[in-house]
Design an enzyme around this catalytic site. Structure first.
Site, PDB file in Angstrom:
ATOM      1  CD  GLU A  80      -1.635  -2.437   1.407  1.00 39.99           C
ATOM      2  OE1 GLU A  80      -0.522  -2.615   1.950  1.00 39.99           O
ATOM      3  OE2 GLU A  80      -2.391  -3.384   1.095  1.00 39.99           O
ATOM      4  CG  HIS A 108      -8.919  -8.407   8.155  1.00 40.94           C
ATOM      5  ND1 HIS A 108      -8.307  -9.411   8.851  1.00 40.94           N
ATOM      6  CD2 HIS A 108      -8.061  -8.046   7.183  1.00 40.94           C
ATOM      7  CE1 HIS A 108      -7.128  -9.663   8.307  1.00 40.94           C
ATOM      8  NE2 HIS A 108      -6.949  -8.852   7.294  1.00 40.94           N
TER       9      HIS A 108
END
Lengths: 33, 319
Positions: free
Chosen positions: B23, B92
């Site tokens: 990322e 998550h």
């Protein structure tokens, strides 16, 4: 006019329509691997 | 994304890139791409993955326009799923929009319906500033009417999903659906709830919320984020400053409890806001029970005991 669509599909539709409208829009997706 | 993705065929490799799962590199490249005048959309599987690129997300993309005196713009969309509530564990299942909505120069959109998913995405792509676009995983398969062709949803304009006169419910994302279900139940009890979806947290349409509170006199904020890192806390502060004189009862926040989201689904359900917690909060708010109370964790377990498996509760009591 409105048509029934899934939430996820609606997002993807907006991205595709905007990429068709404007050639400066680019897309970076993440690989599965 | 795979090599078989139809977008590759539609637009070619010059416009569609399959990035490695890095990322920091992916978002860093996108910021640079935006500076050249292109409009990149970065797709991340989970919003938490932005956390490894926080310098790019919070300290580079939103600052460059200001720091260059407007000489450059960063038209960038960071699209990511959030709030997964299906036993995906603490890394998550989070709601981290509070971190982003407080960064000047960064816009934050949270669609709650298919129509808003399309309209907010189109507006995000046309915006000349970085936008964090967070879609809720639990809404992915929900269906609804979506306008065909060009459909833009303006940023900073809240949507009154349901009109009401007794209490104002403000919710985002998945919580809008739960708040609307709670409002249906409350209606059967003779309580008229107005449900507002801000749609974007930055900019935030405080005026619509205050107007509603002026009408109803009561405010219940429903937020999937933990209490002290929630959008609800910000909205509560705004209403305290701009609409205090209209309140007939203390503001109530129905939020995730201040804990990492557990892998265990019964415990996950125990932590998260649900229809029953929203209904109980409204009843208490209306009965005056909330007055003078700190309406946090002491409230939530009391209503949760009834709705969750006994073994989950015993686990908590024995810990």
């Amino acid at each position: 006019m409105a048509g029934e669509m899934m939430y996820g599909e609606a997002m993807a539709t907006a991205i595709i329509e905007e990429m068709q409208r404007d050639a400066d829009v680019v897309f970076y997706g993440q690989t599965w691997r | 994304m795979t090599e078989r993705d139809p977008m590759l065929k539609m637009f070619g490799r010059s416009r569609v890139r399959i990035a490695p799962i890095s990322e920091t590199a992916e978002i860093g490249i996108a910021v640079g791409t935006a500076l050249t005048g292109l409009h990149p959309i970065v797709e991340l599987w989970m919003s938490e993955f932005m956390l490894v690129a926080m310098d790019q997300v919070l300290n580079e993309a939103p600052r460059l326009r200001y720091m260059s005196g407007g000489q450059v713009q960063v038209p960038l969309v960071l699209k990511a799923g959030y709030g997964f509530a299906a036993g995906w564990g603490g890394q998550h299942s989070n709601c981290i929009y509070h971190t982003m909505m407080g960064i000047p120069g960064l816009k934050v959109a949270l669609p709650s319906t298919p129509a808003n998913a399309k309209g907010l995405m189109a507006s995000a792509i046309r915006d000349n500033n970085p936008v964090v676009y967070l879609h809720h995983y639990m809404l992915t398969l929900d269906t609804g009417d979506v306008p065909e062709g060009e459909h833009l949803v303006p940023f900073g304009v809240a949507d009154i999903k349901r009109a009401g006169s007794d209490v104002t419910l403000v919710a985002t994302g998945w919580m809008v659906k739960k708040s609307l279900a709670a409002a249906e139940q409350l209606e059967r009890e003779g309580i008229s709830a107005e449900v507002i979806d801000p749609r974007t947290l930055a900019p935030l349409d405080v005026a619509t919320i205050v107007r509603s509170v002026k009408k109803t006199g009561r405010l219940v904020l429903v937020d999937q984020a933990p209490r002290q890192s929630s959008a609800a806390a910000v909205i509560a502060a705004e209403v305290a400053e701009k609409g205090f004189e209209h309140l007939r009862a203390p503001v109530v926040m129905v939020t995730d409890l201040d804990a990492s989201v557990p892998y265990s689904e019964p415990l996950e359900s125990y932590l998260l806001p649900n229809e029953e917690k929203i209904v109980d909060a409204v009843r208490s708010c209306r009965s005056g029970f909330a007055r003078g109370r700190s309406y946090g964790e002491d409230f939530i377990p009391a209503v949760s005991r009834r709705s969750f498996p006994q073994e989950s509760w015993r686990l908590r009591e024995s810990s």
